[in-house]
Design a protein around this motif. Structure first.
Motif: not given
Length: 139
Positions: A70-71, A73-75, A126-127
């Motif tokens: 998932p990490a 995929a977020q990139e 990120k954030e």
């Protein structure tokens, strides 16, 4: 300075954010570690010293990943945008796994075991939280 930092993942990450590849060496037996460890697993001494590594080596193994966590995929990585990861053997004999940058995953013939590599840090945010990931690219 270096002497005041613990031999931990947090210190390792802090050095990466400064674009320094740092390992440690046991003052008793001379065994080197990357990433650093708080104790020598060869002779069990706790007296270690930081060593700055030039980050030059050769690719010992690699894979191209298209089914991503998932990490990643977020990139933006995935089946249509895979990425390389591999094991790099540094000139000092240490081996480290990291992302491999600068090679087109659509051209697998462009990468081979034994090719020269050099350190390349990936800086992310990120954030509002900054981080740095160890990577290598062809030298």
């Amino acid at each position: 300075m270096w002497e005041n930092r613990d031999f931990s993942d947090l210190s390792f990450q802090a050095f990466l954010s400064e674009e320094k590849l740092m390992g440690c060496r046991c003052k008793n037996c001379g065994t080197a570690y990357l990433p650093p460890k708080p104790i020598c697993t060869k002779c069990f001494h706790r007296e270690l010293e930081w060593i700055e590594l030039p980050g030059i080596g050769k690719l010992a193994a690699f894979t191209c990943i298209s089914v991503v966590p998932p990490a990643m995929a977020q990139e933006g990585f995935g089946r249509k945008n895979p990425y390389f990861t591999g094991v790099v053997e540094l000139a000092e004999g240490l081996r480290v796994d990291a992302r491999i940058q600068g090679i087109d995953p659509g051209k697998p013939e462009a990468v081979s075991v034994g090719m020269a590599m050099r350190t390349d840090c990936i800086h992310k945010e990120k954030e509002g939280v900054k981080s740095t990931v160890l990577a290598f690219r062809p030298a």
